[in-house]
Every structure is written in structure tokens, then in C-alpha cells.
Design a protein around this motif. Structure first.
Motif: not given
Lengths: 254, 82
Positions: A109-110, A112-114, A116, A121-123, B18, B22
Motif C-alpha cells: 500500500i505504501t 502504491s502511494a509512493w 502514484k 500510477t498506483w499499480w 500520499y 502511507s
């Protein structure tokens, strides 16, 4: 060394030993982790390329490396239990699986938040991300197998075999950034000798990492104790322990 | 301190969403894991205690029944003697 280790093969001794170290470990974990978080969020310098989004690094990387480290520990435990029929190893493997799964989820999750703000892109189905996702599924499979059988020995055996087969995923995750072209950046910390990081960034990272390590040990100890009790529920020492616990609860309620 | 004001701290140079996402997700997941581990431990203890109580009760009933059977037998025996 075996003589020294031998008493800890006794479930009762291990149960009480884990219970004794939990308070110390939790205090250290809370302290070091809060220092690490505050340092990482407010005092560490921003990256010259990635700006303040780099602060995600301080939880993403420890979580990702712990997700692999815990899996390795679980594999060692599963191997010991399969080869030497060592019952406590099964209990510890069962205790590690949910912890590892949580850290894998945090890493994903972190990450993907990085991803973006940095990649846009998230993934993306690239080697590093996909192999880490497979690690999460392996953890979930191991947890499901541990809970699927009434007979805990059988459950431990089935989960242990899955754990050992899944070990093949660990080098794939580790070297995916080198073997394949990927969006994921290369390693910054684990280059032995000269990490390509400035000292002001390395220190908060170290605090976060060791804080997480301590927290992992606390949670594994708690779960290990529950697993020991569940596996030894007909033993006299568990019986006396449980009744003592109940009378204490009753007096507290009154 | 890297930030001039509290709002700059929250904003994180434009990456606020973001970064806080996180840290928030990490903290929430870890808290959930800790709480579920502690309640799980209590649950295991409670389960074992319940099973123990049930077994104790069964044992008592069995003992009582055996005693009754014995009494009944001795009663019959006495009747026969009379």
C-alpha cells in the motif's frame, strides 16, 4: 549451546519466557518507533529529486524487508518442525504468518502511494510489485492452512510444505530489480559498505527499521503464547494457568 | 525541523496526501494487528476455560450417576434379602 537451548524446547518455559520479555520489548519498540517516525516526518531532509514524498521510504523499505525477513524466519521454523518434529517451531511459524502478511500489505500500500506521485500510477504489473503480491498470497495461504484443520499437527505440516515451496519467491523479489527492467528503483540501503544514502537519511531509517523489528518481536511473542496454549490445552499446567486467570478476572469484576 | 509552519508540515511539499496516506495505513494496520493479537490471546484462554468447565461438569454428572446406580443396586439387594 544445546544444553543452554534445551529448556526452551519446553512449551511451559517458552510461554513464560515470552511473557516476561513482552513488556520490555514493547517499551523499546514504542520509544524507538516514535523517535523514528518523528525524525522521518519532520526532521529528515527532503530528497533532492523526490521532495517530501521520499518520507514514505522510511516505512515502505523497512516493511518490505521485514515482509521477506519474517517469511524467511517462518520457513526456517517450518523446516525445523518438518524435519525434527519440533512442535514449538510450528507454533512460532503460525504466530509469524499474520504478522508477515500485515507487513507485506503495508509494503504494497505504501509502495502504491509512493508510486502514484513518482511514476504516475498506483499499480503496474512489474516484477518487483507482482512478486511482492505473490508473497502476500503465500502468507494468506499459510494462514488459511493453519486454520483449516482441527488437528494442529496436520495443519502445521500442510502449512509448512506450502511455506517451503514459497521460499523460491524470496530471491525473485530480492533480485527482481536487477534481473528485469522495472520501474522500481534499485536498492539504496543494502549495498554493503557504502549505502548510497546520506547520513541524515540513514539515521531515521535505522530507527524506523529497528523499531519495526522490535514491534514485530512483540506481536510474534503475543501470538506465540496463544499458539502454545491452544496446542497444549489439555496439559495440567495450562489448566492451572487458565483457572488462575479466571479467578483473577472474577475478583477484578467484583 | 524541515518545515516553517504546521500547514507546510501537513502539505509535505505537495505530497501531503500520499505521505499521510502511507503513514496512516501503516499505523492503522499495525494497531489492528496488535489489538487482534491481544483479543485472540484472551479468546484462547476463555475457550480453554469453557472446555474445562464443561468437562468438570460431565465428570461430576458421571460420578453422581455411578453413585445412584450403586445405591439402587444396594437397595434392590436389601429388598431381596428381606
Amino acid at each position: 549451546m544445546w544444553k543452554w537451548l534445551h529448556p526452551y524446547a519446553n512449551p511451559e518455559v517458552s510461554y513464560h519466557f515470552a511473557g516476561r520479555i513482552i513488556p520490555w520489548l514493547s517499551v523499546c519498540a514504542a520509544l524507538i518507533l516514535s523517535i523514528g517516525f518523528i525524525w522521518a516526518l519532520a526532521f529528515a531532509p527532503a530528497d533532492y529529486q523526490q521532495g517530501d514524498s521520499f518520507r514514505i521510504f522510511y516505512i515502505h523499505v523497512p516493511a518490505a524487508s521485514l515482509s521477506m525477513g519474517i517469511y524467511f524466519g517462518m520457513a526456517v521454523a517450518a523446516f525445523t518442525s518438518l524435519v525434527w518434529q519440533f512442535k514449538l517451531a510450528d507454533a512460532s511459524a503460525a504466530a509469524m504468518a499474520p504478522v508477515g502478511a500485515t507487513f507485506t500489505a503495508i509494503a504494497l500500500i505504501t509502495g502504491s502511494a509512493w508510486g502514484k506521485p513518482m511514476w504516475g500510477t498506483w499499480w503496474i504489473w512489474d516484477a518487483r510489485l507482482t512478486s511482492e503480491l505473490i508473497l502476500l498470497f503465500l502468507y494468506l495461504g499459510v494462514m488459511a492452512l493453519h486454520n483449516a484443520f482441527e488437528d494442529k499437527n496436520l495443519a502445521g505440516k500442510a502449512a509448512g510444505i506450502l511455506t517451503l515451496v514459497g521460499v523460491i519467491n524470496l530471491p525473485i523479489i530480492k533480485y527482481s530489480v536487477e534481473w528485469w527492467n522495472t520501474l522500481h528503483q534499485g536498492s539504496t540501503v543494502s549495498k554493503l559498505g557504502k549505502p548510497s544514502m546520506s547520513i541524515e537519511m540513514l539515521w531515521p531509517f535505522m530507527f524506523c527499521f529497528f523499531g519495526f523489528v522490535l514491534l514485530v518481536s512483540v506481536i510474534i511473542c503475543i501470538r506465540f503464547r496463544s499458539e502454545i496454549l491452544a496446542r497444549n490445552s489439555i496439559r495440567p499446567w495450562v489448566r492451572t494457568l487458565v483457572s488462575a486467570h479466571l479467578t483473577k478476572e472474577k475478583t477484578n469484576a467484583v | 525541523m524541515q518545515f516553517d509552519s504546521f500547514s507546510a508540515f501537513i502539505d509535505m511539499g505537495g505530497y501531503g496526501f500520499y505521505v499521510w496516506l502511507s503513514y496512516g495505513v501503516a499505523v492503522i494496520l499495525l494497531l489492528m494487528l496488535i489489538i487482534s493479537s491481544i483479543t485472540g490471546h484472551k479468546h484462547v484462554i476463555k475457550n480453554i476455560a469453557q472446555r474445562k468447565q464443561r468437562e468438570d461438569k460431565l465428570r461430576q454428572v458421571r460420578k453422581q450417576r455411578q453413585k445412584q446406580d450403586k445405591d439402587l443396586k444396594s437397595d434392590k439387594h436389601q429388598e431381596a434379602v428381606e
